[in-house]
Design a protein around this motif. Structure first.
Motif, PDB file in Angstrom:
ATOM      1  N   GLY A 241       0.799  -1.214   0.000  1.00 24.83           N
ATOM      2  CA  GLY A 241       0.000   0.000   0.000  1.00 24.83           C
ATOM      3  C   GLY A 241       0.833   1.265   0.000  1.00 24.83           C
ATOM      4  N   VAL A 242       1.842   1.319   0.850  1.00 20.15           N
ATOM      5  CA  VAL A 242       2.661   2.525   0.965  1.00 20.15           C
ATOM      6  C   VAL A 242       3.541   2.711  -0.268  1.00 20.15           C
ATOM      7  CG1 VAL A 242       4.458   3.674   2.308  1.00 20.15           C
ATOM      8  CG2 VAL A 242       2.617   2.483   3.477  1.00 20.15           C
ATOM      9  N   THR A 243       4.035   1.619  -0.845  1.00 19.12           N
ATOM     10  CA  THR A 243       4.852   1.723  -2.063  1.00 19.12           C
ATOM     11  C   THR A 243       4.058   2.384  -3.181  1.00 19.12           C
ATOM     12  OG1 THR A 243       6.160  -0.232  -1.504  1.00 19.12           O
ATOM     13  CG2 THR A 243       6.145   0.444  -3.807  1.00 19.12           C
ATOM     14  N   ALA A 244       2.811   1.973  -3.366  1.00 16.85           N
ATOM     15  CA  ALA A 244       1.972   2.577  -4.405  1.00 16.85           C
ATOM     16  C   ALA A 244       1.822   4.078  -4.190  1.00 16.85           C
ATOM     17  CB  ALA A 244       0.605   1.894  -4.419  1.00 16.85           C
ATOM     18  N   LEU A 245       1.607   4.486  -2.948  1.00 18.97           N
ATOM     19  CA  LEU A 245       1.475   5.906  -2.639  1.00 18.97           C
ATOM     20  C   LEU A 245       2.757   6.675  -2.975  1.00 18.97           C
ATOM     21  CD1 LEU A 245      -0.361   5.866   0.835  1.00 18.97           C
ATOM     22  CD2 LEU A 245      -1.351   6.342  -1.413  1.00 18.97           C
ATOM     23  N   MET A 246       3.902   6.122  -2.594  1.00 19.79           N
ATOM     24  CA  MET A 246       5.168   6.836  -2.775  1.00 19.79           C
ATOM     25  C   MET A 246       5.539   6.976  -4.246  1.00 19.79           C
ATOM     26  SD  MET A 246       7.479   5.621   0.489  1.00 19.79           S
ATOM     27  CE  MET A 246       7.511   3.894   0.029  1.00 19.79           C
ATOM     28  N   VAL A 247       5.296   5.953  -5.040  1.00 20.88           N
ATOM     29  CA  VAL A 247       5.597   6.028  -6.469  1.00 20.88           C
ATOM     30  C   VAL A 247       4.749   7.109  -7.125  1.00 20.88           C
ATOM     31  CG1 VAL A 247       5.465   4.792  -8.658  1.00 20.88           C
ATOM     32  CG2 VAL A 247       6.364   3.633  -6.638  1.00 20.88           C
ATOM     33  N   LEU A 248       3.470   7.148  -6.812  1.00 20.40           N
ATOM     34  CA  LEU A 248       2.585   8.156  -7.397  1.00 20.40           C
ATOM     35  C   LEU A 248       2.962   9.569  -6.958  1.00 20.40           C
ATOM     36  CD1 LEU A 248      -0.832   6.311  -7.040  1.00 20.40           C
ATOM     37  CD2 LEU A 248       0.377   6.821  -9.174  1.00 20.40           C
ATOM     38  N   VAL A 249       3.302   9.736  -5.685  1.00 22.63           N
ATOM     39  CA  VAL A 249       3.669  11.063  -5.178  1.00 22.63           C
ATOM     40  C   VAL A 249       4.940  11.580  -5.844  1.00 22.63           C
ATOM     41  CG1 VAL A 249       4.558  12.259  -3.128  1.00 22.63           C
ATOM     42  CG2 VAL A 249       2.491  10.869  -2.962  1.00 22.63           C
ATOM     43  N   SER A 250       5.871  10.702  -6.161  1.00 22.67           N
ATOM     44  CA  SER A 250       7.130  11.141  -6.777  1.00 22.67           C
ATOM     45  C   SER A 250       7.009  11.352  -8.284  1.00 22.67           C
ATOM     46  CB  SER A 250       8.246  10.137  -6.478  1.00 22.67           C
ATOM     47  OG  SER A 250       7.928   8.860  -6.993  1.00 22.67           O
ATOM     48  N   LEU A 251       6.107  10.626  -8.967  1.00 18.48           N
ATOM     49  CA  LEU A 251       6.018  10.709 -10.428  1.00 18.48           C
ATOM     50  C   LEU A 251       5.014  11.747 -10.931  1.00 18.48           C
ATOM     51  CD1 LEU A 251       6.193   6.958 -11.560  1.00 18.48           C
ATOM     52  CD2 LEU A 251       7.967   8.705 -11.750  1.00 18.48           C
ATOM     53  N   LEU A 252       3.868  11.889 -10.277  1.00 16.88           N
ATOM     54  CA  LEU A 252       2.826  12.782 -10.776  1.00 16.88           C
ATOM     55  C   LEU A 252       3.249  14.247 -10.888  1.00 16.88           C
ATOM     56  CD1 LEU A 252      -0.358  11.275  -9.070  1.00 16.88           C
ATOM     57  CD2 LEU A 252       0.228  11.229 -11.507  1.00 16.88           C
ATOM     58  N   PRO A 253       4.097  14.777  -9.974  1.00 19.56           N
ATOM     59  CA  PRO A 253       4.500  16.186 -10.132  1.00 19.56           C
ATOM     60  C   PRO A 253       5.174  16.497 -11.463  1.00 19.56           C
ATOM     61  CG  PRO A 253       4.984  15.455  -7.913  1.00 19.56           C
ATOM     62  CD  PRO A 253       4.558  14.234  -8.685  1.00 19.56           C
ATOM     63  N   TYR A 254       5.845  15.513 -12.085  1.00 16.70           N
ATOM     64  CA  TYR A 254       6.478  15.732 -13.386  1.00 16.70           C
ATOM     65  C   TYR A 254       5.449  16.044 -14.470  1.00 16.70           C
ATOM     66  CZ  TYR A 254      10.767  13.596 -11.491  1.00 16.70           C
ATOM     67  OH  TYR A 254      11.892  13.297 -10.747  1.00 16.70           O
ATOM     68  N   ALA A 255       4.182  15.731 -14.221  1.00 22.51           N
ATOM     69  CA  ALA A 255       3.134  15.953 -15.216  1.00 22.51           C
ATOM     70  C   ALA A 255       2.393  17.261 -15.002  1.00 22.51           C
ATOM     71  CB  ALA A 255       2.137  14.790 -15.190  1.00 22.51           C
ATOM     72  N   VAL A 256       2.797  18.048 -14.005  1.00 21.62           N
ATOM     73  CA  VAL A 256       2.103  19.317 -13.749  1.00 21.62           C
ATOM     74  C   VAL A 256       3.057  20.508 -13.683  1.00 21.62           C
ATOM     75  CG1 VAL A 256       0.149  18.225 -12.575  1.00 21.62           C
ATOM     76  CG2 VAL A 256       2.144  18.936 -11.240  1.00 21.62           C
ATOM     77  N   LEU A 257       4.375  20.245 -13.507  1.00 24.46           N
ATOM     78  CA  LEU A 257       5.345  21.329 -13.387  1.00 24.46           C
ATOM     79  C   LEU A 257       6.666  20.924 -14.052  1.00 24.46           C
ATOM     80  CD1 LEU A 257       4.819  22.229  -9.613  1.00 24.46           C
ATOM     81  CD2 LEU A 257       4.174  23.686 -11.551  1.00 24.46           C
ATOM     82  N   PRO A 258       7.463  21.902 -14.528  1.00 24.23           N
ATOM     83  CA  PRO A 258       8.798  21.570 -15.052  1.00 24.23           C
ATOM     84  C   PRO A 258       9.685  20.995 -13.948  1.00 24.23           C
ATOM     85  CG  PRO A 258       8.130  23.778 -15.733  1.00 24.23           C
ATOM     86  CD  PRO A 258       7.138  23.329 -14.691  1.00 24.23           C
ATOM     87  N   GLN A 259      10.571  20.088 -14.326  1.00 23.93           N
ATOM     88  CA  GLN A 259      11.432  19.440 -13.341  1.00 23.93           C
ATOM     89  C   GLN A 259      12.265  20.446 -12.554  1.00 23.93           C
ATOM     90  OE1 GLN A 259      14.033  16.416 -14.905  1.00 23.93           O
ATOM     91  NE2 GLN A 259      15.250  16.285 -13.026  1.00 23.93           N
ATOM     92  N   ALA A 260      12.833  21.447 -13.250  1.00 27.26           N
ATOM     93  CA  ALA A 260      13.686  22.427 -12.578  1.00 27.26           C
ATOM     94  C   ALA A 260      12.916  23.205 -11.516  1.00 27.26           C
ATOM     95  CB  ALA A 260      14.295  23.388 -13.600  1.00 27.26           C
ATOM     96  N   GLU A 261      11.643  23.483 -11.776  1.00 25.44           N
ATOM     97  CA  GLU A 261      10.826  24.204 -10.800  1.00 25.44           C
ATOM     98  C   GLU A 261      10.571  23.353  -9.565  1.00 25.44           C
ATOM     99  OE1 GLU A 261       6.415  26.345 -10.491  1.00 25.44           O
ATOM    100  OE2 GLU A 261       7.340  25.984 -12.462  1.00 25.44           O
ATOM    101  N   ILE A 262      10.284  22.079  -9.765  1.00 35.95           N
ATOM    102  CA  ILE A 262      10.059  21.172  -8.633  1.00 35.95           C
ATOM    103  C   ILE A 262      11.332  21.046  -7.799  1.00 35.95           C
ATOM    104  CG2 ILE A 262       9.357  18.844  -7.939  1.00 35.95           C
ATOM    105  CD1 ILE A 262       8.033  18.580 -10.714  1.00 35.95           C
ATOM    106  N   ALA A 263      12.474  20.943  -8.487  1.00 37.97           N
ATOM    107  CA  ALA A 263      13.756  20.762  -7.792  1.00 37.97           C
ATOM    108  C   ALA A 263      14.123  21.966  -6.939  1.00 37.97           C
ATOM    109  CB  ALA A 263      14.866  20.490  -8.808  1.00 37.97           C
ATOM    110  N   GLY A 264      13.581  23.132  -7.261  1.00 37.48           N
ATOM    111  CA  GLY A 264      13.913  24.348  -6.517  1.00 37.48           C
ATOM    112  C   GLY A 264      12.949  24.681  -5.398  1.00 37.48           C
ATOM    113  N   MET A 265      11.953  23.850  -5.170  1.00 36.56           N
ATOM    114  CA  MET A 265      10.942  24.131  -4.146  1.00 36.56           C
ATOM    115  C   MET A 265      11.477  23.866  -2.751  1.00 36.56           C
ATOM    116  SD  MET A 265       7.475  22.614  -5.918  1.00 36.56           S
ATOM    117  CE  MET A 265       6.563  23.618  -7.104  1.00 36.56           C
ATOM    118  N   ARG A 266      10.902  24.558  -1.760  1.00 34.93           N
ATOM    119  CA  ARG A 266      11.266  24.307  -0.375  1.00 34.93           C
ATOM    120  C   ARG A 266      10.523  23.071   0.104  1.00 34.93           C
ATOM    121  NH1 ARG A 266      10.302  28.420   3.866  1.00 34.93           N
ATOM    122  NH2 ARG A 266      10.167  26.661   5.282  1.00 34.93           N
ATOM    123  N   GLN A 267      11.083  22.443   1.140  1.00 36.34           N
ATOM    124  CA  GLN A 267      10.398  21.300   1.737  1.00 36.34           C
ATOM    125  C   GLN A 267       9.368  21.795   2.756  1.00 36.34           C
ATOM    126  OE1 GLN A 267      10.608  18.614   0.354  1.00 36.34           O
ATOM    127  NE2 GLN A 267      12.661  17.771   0.105  1.00 36.34           N
TER     128      GLN A 267
END
Length: 478
Positions: A241-267
């Motif tokens: 269950g948790v693996t499915a959640l983590m894969v989706l959380v890490s991959l879906l942002p690539y479909a809504v924002l440029p990679q460089a923008e995501i990489a520059g975000m604060r935690q």
């Protein structure tokens, strides 16, 4: 801690313990962490390696729980049974101190999250942030002292509550999915540094270890299970269950924002991603979910820390004082030491440049030796044919799982890099004092039982000295 009928945990409660332990601060940091290292293609490869490796480790925990039900402390007990007192001690100490550091990362991320709304908290390591975290540490401390069953119930409730924002994040990003943007990011987006695919995958390995920590939660609490077979079932259910959640959380942002923008975000970057997609309410929604999630994970890991240290003391592998319990059957001395260590690390974050990343990676590294020894014990059990008079047809399957788990954990040690291995040695070295203290209590002859223990001790001390020198010379920075 003597088990009783009032302290038994159901399959649901054990599964909640696994999920509650795994879904903590790590999942909320995945978008930026992955985007800073690789694109979707590299992320997919990283998750295949990490999920495959951790699945084999989960299966090792499962068959060990079934075949060695007398080993009740999980990670530490397997290492001692297979390789002797000193490796068993290192496993218990490494797992315990790594869990303490993981708890520090939770507080850093909590304060960093609040820093997005209240600048006085900064990135989680300001003076005000440290004071607030200290209050939180000791508040939880006294809640846990009231009883294990009460704390386990709170963890189960919190586990249910914190999954909701994560599922909402996933659903909202699915509806906002942009195929063109995902394709543009697939091989690595514009503005990102060029790294080989091997280096991209390697750069994500420690964070994948961190987010999978907790997979052994049911094993640690195996002696509280209403039925022994529930331990393995809870481990696999929580893992999938948790693996499915983590894969989706890490991959879906690539479909809504440029990679460089995501990489520059604060935690926490999950909050920043959702805010960019749906507006400020999205960031607030995820931030609230993060606070619930991390506080729940902190509770679960505080329980695990104290339990591991207490059981090690009761089996004469840590000083006896840490086996003491209060009237509520809580290992109070172990809990006190755990939270004192957490407090000291919290104070140390004031001097760290990136406290969250440091604590995340160091937590992962401290877990590698314990996990390696568990996998190696699985191989040893199969080779000896021990317990395989019952269901001998499972021997080949178990050997394959254990062997892959050994290879995976060895690869993780390589992927961690020399810097973090030396930092872990700085902790393992002084920690050996507890081992000598224990042997003196028991009036045992000599420092070690076997020549191999001397070799391990020399390597630990050499790594500790090299790590301290590298810190002093500036080759390693915090």
């Amino acid at each position: 801690m003597a088990a009783s009928t009032t302290q038994k945990l159901s399959l649901f409660a054990l599964t909640a313990m696994v999920v509650g332990s795994m879904v903590g601060s790590g999942i909320f940091s995945l978008p930026r962490t992955f985007a800073g290292a690789t694109g979707p293609f590299g992320a997919l490869i990283a998750w295949v390696i990490a999920a495959g490796g951790m699945y084999t480790l989960a299966r090792v925990f499962q068959f060990l729980a079934e075949r060695k039900p007398d080993l009740d402390a999980g990670v530490y007990a397997y290492a001692k049974e297979g390789f002797g007192d000193y490796p068993g001690f290192l496993s218990a100490f490494g797992y315990w101190i790594g869990s303490c550091i993981g708890n520090v990362s939770y507080w850093v991320l909590i304060k960093s999250t609040l820093g997005a709304f209240f600048p006085v908290f900064g990135d989680g390591n300001t003076v005000v942030a440290i004071v607030v975290a200290s209050i939180g540490i000791w508040t939880f401390h006294f809640v846990i002292l009231r009883g294990i069953q009460q704390a386990a119930f709170i963890n189960m409730v919190v586990t249910i509550a914190k999954i909701v924002p994560i599922l909402a994040f996933i659903l909202l990003l699915v509806f906002a999915f942009n195929f063109d943007l995902f394709n543009a990011n697939f091989w690595g987006g514009e503005g990102m540094s060029e790294m080989s695919l091997f280096d991209q995958v390697r750069a994500t390995m420690l964070v994948t270890v961190f987010v999978f920590l907790g997979i052994e939660g049911a094993s640690v609490y195996s002696r509280y299970a209403t039925e022994r077979r529930h331990v393995g079932t809870a481990t696999i259910l929580g893992f999938v269950g948790v693996t499915a959640l983590m894969v989706l959380v890490s991959l879906l942002p690539y479909a809504v924002l440029p990679q460089a923008e995501i990489a520059g975000m604060r935690q926490p970057s999950m909050a920043a991603v959702l805010e960019a997609v749906v507006g400020p309410w999205g960031g607030l929604f995820v931030s609230i979910g993060l606070l619930i999630s991390v506080l729940g994970a902190y509770l679960a890991w505080s329980l695990i820390c104290a339990e591991v240290l207490s059981i090690a003391a009761k089996t004469n592998d840590m000083p006896r004082v840490f086996g003491r319990e209060n009237a509520n059957k809580v290992p109070s001395a172990a809990l006190w030491l755990t939270n004192i260590v957490v407090q000291l690390f919290i104070i140390s974050t004031y001097w760290s440049q990136d406290a969250f990343t440091l604590m995340l990676n160091l937590t992962s590294v401290m877990s590698l030796i314990p996990f390696l020894l568990v996998a190696a014990y699985g191989v040893l059990l199969v080779q000896r044919r021990e317990t395989y008079e019952l269901r001998p047809q499972e021997r080949t399957r178990d050997f394959v799982f254990a062997t892959i788990a050994v290879i995976y954990t060895l690869w993780l040690n390589f992927a961690a890099g020399l810097e973090y291995l030396m930092l872990s040695a700085i902790l393992y070295g002084p920690g050996t004092v507890l081992y000598f203290w224990t042997r003196r209590e028991q009036s045992k002859q000599g420092w070690f039982d076997r020549p191999a223990d001397w070799v391990i001790f020399i390597l630990v001390v050499a790594g500790c000295i090299a790590g301290i020198w590298s810190l002093a010379a500036g080759y390693i920075t915090l």
